[in-house]
Design a protein around this motif. Structure first.
Motif, PDB file in Angstrom:
ATOM      1  N   THR A 225       0.806  -1.229   0.000  1.00  0.00           N
ATOM      2  CA  THR A 225       0.000   0.000   0.000  1.00  0.00           C
ATOM      3  C   THR A 225       0.835   1.272   0.000  1.00  0.00           C
ATOM      4  O   THR A 225       0.317   2.347   0.252  1.00  0.00           O
ATOM      5  N   GLY A 226       2.138   1.155  -0.299  1.00  0.00           N
ATOM      6  CA  GLY A 226       2.997   2.328  -0.363  1.00  0.00           C
ATOM      7  C   GLY A 226       3.260   2.767  -1.786  1.00  0.00           C
ATOM      8  O   GLY A 226       2.336   3.004  -2.571  1.00  0.00           O
ATOM      9  N   SER A 227       4.527   2.864  -2.148  1.00  0.00           N
ATOM     10  CA  SER A 227       4.893   3.399  -3.463  1.00  0.00           C
ATOM     11  C   SER A 227       4.387   2.531  -4.609  1.00  0.00           C
ATOM     12  O   SER A 227       4.188   3.032  -5.722  1.00  0.00           O
ATOM     13  N   LYS A 228       4.144   1.247  -4.374  1.00  0.00           N
ATOM     14  CA  LYS A 228       3.614   0.397  -5.443  1.00  0.00           C
ATOM     15  C   LYS A 228       2.211   0.843  -5.873  1.00  0.00           C
ATOM     16  O   LYS A 228       1.793   0.588  -7.002  1.00  0.00           O
ATOM     17  N   LEU A 229       1.497   1.500  -4.961  1.00  0.00           N
ATOM     18  CA  LEU A 229       0.172   2.041  -5.300  1.00  0.00           C
ATOM     19  C   LEU A 229       0.237   3.525  -5.638  1.00  0.00           C
ATOM     20  O   LEU A 229      -0.799   4.158  -5.836  1.00  0.00           O
ATOM     21  N   GLY A 230       1.449   4.094  -5.695  1.00  0.00           N
ATOM     22  CA  GLY A 230       1.563   5.527  -5.930  1.00  0.00           C
ATOM     23  C   GLY A 230       1.160   6.327  -4.704  1.00  0.00           C
ATOM     24  O   GLY A 230       0.607   7.417  -4.815  1.00  0.00           O
ATOM     25  N   ARG A 231       1.446   5.786  -3.529  1.00  0.00           N
ATOM     26  CA  ARG A 231       1.116   6.467  -2.278  1.00  0.00           C
ATOM     27  C   ARG A 231       2.391   6.689  -1.474  1.00  0.00           C
ATOM     28  O   ARG A 231       3.474   6.325  -1.903  1.00  0.00           O
ATOM     29  N   ALA A 232       2.240   7.321  -0.326  1.00  0.00           N
ATOM     30  CA  ALA A 232       3.410   7.641   0.496  1.00  0.00           C
ATOM     31  C   ALA A 232       4.245   6.392   0.744  1.00  0.00           C
ATOM     32  O   ALA A 232       3.708   5.310   0.983  1.00  0.00           O
ATOM     33  N   LYS A 233       5.572   6.561   0.708  1.00  0.00           N
ATOM     34  CA  LYS A 233       6.485   5.436   0.900  1.00  0.00           C
ATOM     35  C   LYS A 233       6.268   4.777   2.263  1.00  0.00           C
ATOM     36  O   LYS A 233       6.446   3.568   2.416  1.00  0.00           O
ATOM     37  N   SER A 234       5.850   5.577   3.245  1.00  0.00           N
ATOM     38  CA  SER A 234       5.606   5.038   4.584  1.00  0.00           C
ATOM     39  C   SER A 234       4.333   4.210   4.649  1.00  0.00           C
ATOM     40  O   SER A 234       4.053   3.556   5.666  1.00  0.00           O
ATOM     41  N   ALA A 235       3.540   4.225   3.575  1.00  0.00           N
ATOM     42  CA  ALA A 235       2.370   3.356   3.419  1.00  0.00           C
ATOM     43  C   ALA A 235       1.368   3.524   4.564  1.00  0.00           C
ATOM     44  O   ALA A 235       1.006   4.641   4.910  1.00  0.00           O
ATOM     45  N   THR A 236       0.946   2.411   5.185  1.00  0.00           N
ATOM     46  CA  THR A 236      -0.154   2.460   6.154  1.00  0.00           C
ATOM     47  C   THR A 236       0.324   2.415   7.602  1.00  0.00           C
ATOM     48  O   THR A 236       0.178   3.382   8.349  1.00  0.00           O
ATOM     49  N   PHE A 237       0.932   1.325   8.006  1.00  0.00           N
ATOM     50  CA  PHE A 237       1.271   1.150   9.414  1.00  0.00           C
ATOM     51  C   PHE A 237       2.503   1.959   9.822  1.00  0.00           C
ATOM     52  O   PHE A 237       2.577   2.445  10.942  1.00  0.00           O
ATOM     53  N   ARG A 238       3.424   2.141   8.897  1.00  0.00           N
ATOM     54  CA  ARG A 238       4.574   2.991   9.208  1.00  0.00           C
ATOM     55  C   ARG A 238       4.117   4.451   9.331  1.00  0.00           C
ATOM     56  O   ARG A 238       4.600   5.195  10.184  1.00  0.00           O
ATOM     57  N   THR A 239       3.166   4.851   8.496  1.00  0.00           N
ATOM     58  CA  THR A 239       2.604   6.197   8.615  1.00  0.00           C
ATOM     59  C   THR A 239       1.908   6.363   9.961  1.00  0.00           C
ATOM     60  O   THR A 239       2.036   7.400  10.625  1.00  0.00           O
ATOM     61  N   ALA A 240       1.157   5.343  10.371  1.00  0.00           N
ATOM     62  CA  ALA A 240       0.475   5.402  11.669  1.00  0.00           C
ATOM     63  C   ALA A 240       1.483   5.608  12.792  1.00  0.00           C
ATOM     64  O   ALA A 240       1.249   6.403  13.720  1.00  0.00           O
TER      65      ALA A 240
END
Length: 808
Positions: A225-240
């Motif tokens: 769910t991070g850069s592979k989806l074109g989203r923040a590199k920190s993705a979901t749980f790392r962003t949390a």
């Protein structure tokens, strides 16, 4: 409309957000007073003073220049409320407690200036409820202004009115936030958690639910769910973890408390794993543990089944990674049809978010554009959820979502609204079109805001499907090849623009040739030339690279054929190009954002003027590949030191050279445009622009201003005094101590010595007069000599292969 000039701002609350909002106001050169409670011990302003002092220590740095924390004035609610009368804008940013906020409002309301805008920085509380108790006049000047954390770096600010807020208040504030603070403003309705947190937190809760259902570990989820989806590199749980698990739990609780009758209410329950971490005091990065924990150099990830931290770094299945590289329509189809649990997980998350935004669009936003921009700017997605849906095939995806909802596979049984399947949206194949973005309330496609501030943005943040002009092929092309595009913007035929087309906008012989050609064309028929890269306007948060420097790969064939000496024509061509920029008969203005390194920095140094976005990181970094700057950067350091010494009436040129030598020898890169100015890479007269979308407008305006003032280039052939061999000896003595103390390697010593020789003018007497050509020859000689060494070649190959500097 009358001018709205903000002469001073008060921030109420010196917590994490309040102090950092104050810091960014200082970045923007807005005087600010930071209030908090009177301290029980020590100085009464102690709480605010400690918060101000802490700003210097935070990472990422909230201040463009750390020493400028002292520009924030500390205050307390007992002694200093009279200062509020001087403030045009007052931003309350205390803890998310309705009762605490009301108590503070009662204390400050009578001290506010009659014209001041009063705003609350709440992440989700009702703005209308917060205004209860205000008289009608104050209610008309009150609104929500929701900055995202960290305020300096997050592009999004949500602006939330009540029914009583004067429209002109919002318009003035939007203009200030957009131009002065550089923000992307989205107007939200006064609903729980507004737009970005409402949709963004739901998407995270959907990830929690679907990851548990399909048994996907947290680190694999983040890879998916991070850069592979074109989203923040920190993705979901790392962003949390970065945001803080207590903060996330608070935002979730706001949804629980205020959306009890919501058809998605069961999804708003705090996930058990999140509750367990918060209860245990594992709040993420600020406590050292959350979903992840660092043990030595290893990053461990939580195993929710055992509650233990295990080795992390697991990746998505290769077959799923390949699916994510496909075009949107095929990607969504493959994910939905695959039997792979990771693919099923991703389809489920896409479906859940599409379902949610369709159901709640009318309730939380004026149009689909607001949702997409809020998620892009607030959560770091390259494209918004409606953009993703539309790109994947509106009608087909809608049918798949409906099928899952009716089959009970979705997170709610709420039906998709009728406009999804019939009417203008269905006919348009999506919510974004040439007429604007879908607004369910008006049953029409609504255009973006036409406030005067947006006239400064030649290319506003584009939404896929609207037919917005792509800045890479906008305006009228004058000439174009594989290296550069030379063009004029629509309705701006008096200023020529050049944009590079190389990877990371690196500069090779073909780019130099294009730059020289653009100057020829500008001299023949334009007021001047702007160097501007459309990559500065990335799909997600803006701020792409100006230039990563010289294109070393382009020089490799010459090196392979002729060795180090074979590179000399490449270096000479680069230097000649920079001198052509400096001595052009019309002004050449660089409009920079992102990184401007090595040759990119040297291009800026040779320009008539520079316009830099606040988030521009400038430096001469050639030491990282074992070389010295050789595009005139060291020559310009020598010239600047000579000018500074002359202005001070001093013969001690070395005194004015030391900082510039250290910056090049240590490959220092500015942490902001303000710091670049302090380092000498920008001049006091150079413009610093906070909104990168305004960069081209300001640069073109600077060209016109220079032309109208009768611009003439510097006088060529001027001789300048240099520090000479005594300056070199002084610097070398310091370098010997560093080498012998093992602070630098022997090769670092050699490189730094060559830099010292170039900036001091070589083996001449102190005060000797030399030409620019002499200094450029010293640069070339040092560059070629170092290129012939094995250790420099190791550094270059390491950088080309790994992108990381080699220490040898």
């Amino acid at each position: 409309m009358s001018n709205f000039i903000v002469k001073k701002v008060a921030v109420l609350g010196a917590g994490v957000m309040g102090a950092q909002i104050a810091a960014h106001l200082v970045n923007a050169r807005v005087p600010v007073v930071l209030f908090d409670l009177p301290a029980k011990e020590g100085p009464k302003n102690g709480i605010a003073l400690r918060a101000i002092d802490n700003l210097r220590k935070l990472s990422p740095a909230p201040l463009g220049v750390k020493d400028e924390a002292s520009l924030i004035r500390a205050a307390n609610y007992e002694d200093d409320l009279a200062l509020l009368k001087e403030c045009d804008l007052v931003i309350e940013a205390i803890a998310e407690r309705m009762d605490w906020k009301h108590d503070l409002y009662c204390k400050v309301a009578s001290h506010l200036a009659s014209h001041a805008i009063f705003a609350t920085n709440t992440s989700g509380l009702s703005i209308t409820a917060l205004s209860d108790g205000f008289d009608a006049e104050l209610k008309s000047r009150f609104c929500g202004v929701h900055f995202f954390n960290p305020p300096r770096y997050m592009h999004l600010v949500e602006l939330i009115p009540t029914a009583q807020t004067q429209p002109e208040i919002l318009d003035r504030l939007e203009g200030f936030l957009t131009t002065t603070l550089g923000k992307g403003v989205v107007r939200a309705k006064d609903t729980p958690n507004f737009i970005a947190n409402r949709v963004g937190i739901f998407s995270i809760l959907a990830v929690f639910a679907e990851a548990e259902k399909y048994g996907i570990p947290f680190d694999v989820v983040d890879d998916l769910t991070g850069s592979k989806l074109g989203r923040a590199k920190s993705a979901t749980f790392r962003t949390a973890d970065v945001v803080g698990l207590d903060t996330m739990a608070h935002v979730i609780k706001t949804m629980q408390d205020n959306l009890k009758d919501d058809p998605f209410a069961p999804v708003y329950q705090t996930p058990a794993v999140l509750k367990g971490l918060v209860d245990a005091g594992a709040l993420g990065q600020k406590t050292g543990a959350g979903f992840y924990r660092k043990e030595g150099k290893a990053i461990k990830v939580l195993d929710p089944k055992t509650g233990q931290y295990v080795d992390g770094g697991r990746k998505a299945d290769e077959i799923v990674a390949r699916m994510l590289k496909k075009e949107p329509a095929e990607r969504i189809r493959l994910l939905r049809e695959s039997g792979n649990p990771q693919a099923q997980f991703l389809w489920a998350v896409f479906r859940d978010v599409f379902h949610y935004i369709a159901v709640y669009l009318e309730q939380i936003a004026d149009s689909a554009a607001d949702i997409d921009l809020a998620i892009r700017w607030g959560f770091g997605w390259n494209t918004g959820p409606f953009e993703d849906w539309q790109a994947a095939g509106w009608k087909q995806v809608a049918e798949w979502v409906r099928e899952d909802v009716e089959a009970g596979r979705a997170l709610s049984t709420a039906p998709l609204p009728g406009w999804v399947f019939e009417g203008p949206v269905a006919d348009n194949q999506g919510v974004h079109g040439p007429r604007g973005s879908w607004s369910p309330a008006t049953q029409s496609f609504a255009e973006r805001s036409a406030l005067p501030v947006y006239r400064r943005q030649a290319f506003r943040a584009a939404l896929k499907g609207t037919g917005a002009i792509d800045p890479r092929n906008a305006g009228r092309t004058v000439e174009e090849n594989d290296a550069v595009r030379i063009w004029v913007n629509e309705g701006q035929d008096d200023v020529l623009v050049i944009s590079f087309k190389s990877k990371m906008n690196t500069i090779g012989p073909d780019v130099i040739e294009g730059l020289t050609r653009a100057i020829d064309l500008a001299e023949a028929g334009y007021k001047g030339l702007v160097v501007w890269q459309p990559t500065s306007l990335q799909l997600g948060a803006p701020g792409g690279p100006f230039s990563a420097g010289a294109n070393l790969e382009a020089a490799m064939p010459a090196f392979m054929m002729g060795g180090a000496k074979g590179i000399e024509p490449f270096v000479k061509t680069f230097q000649d190009g920079m001198m052509r920029v400096k001595y052009a008969a019309v002004p050449v203005v660089c409009a920079a954002s992102g990184i401007a390194l090595g040759g990119g920095c040297e291009l800026m140094l040779h320009s008539a003027k520079r316009v830099a976005a606040f988030e521009t990181y400038i430096g001469l970094v050639e030491v990282g590949v074992g070389l010295v700057p050789a595009g005139g950067g060291l020559k310009e350091a020598a010239l600047a030191a000579a000018r500074a010494a002359q202005a001070a009436g001093s013969n001690n040129i070395l005194q004015f050279l030391s900082d510039r030598f250290q910056s090049a020898a240590m490959a220092k890169v500015s942490g902001s445009a303000l710091e670049a100015r302090k380092m000498g890479y920008l001049q006091p007269s150079d413009a610093i622009v906070f909104n990168v979308h305004e960069l081209l407008h300001v640069a073109c305006s600077e060209v016109r201003a220079l032309a109208e003032a009768g611009y003439r280039p510097p006088v060529a052939g001027t001789l300048v005094p240099v520090a000479g061999r005594s300056g070199i000896a002084t610097i070398k003595a310091q370098l010997v101590n560093m080498r012998d103390g093992n602070f630098i390697s022997a090769h670092d010593f050699l490189i730094a010595t060559r830099i010292a020789e170039a900036v001091c003018g070589g083996d001449v007497e102190a005060g000797s007069l030399v030409s620019e050509e002499w200094l450029l020859a010293l640069e070339r000689r040092a560059f070629i000599e170092l290129l012939g060494t094995a250790k420099t070649q190791e550094r270059i190959m390491g950088m080309l292969q790994t992108g990381k500097p080699v220490r040898n």
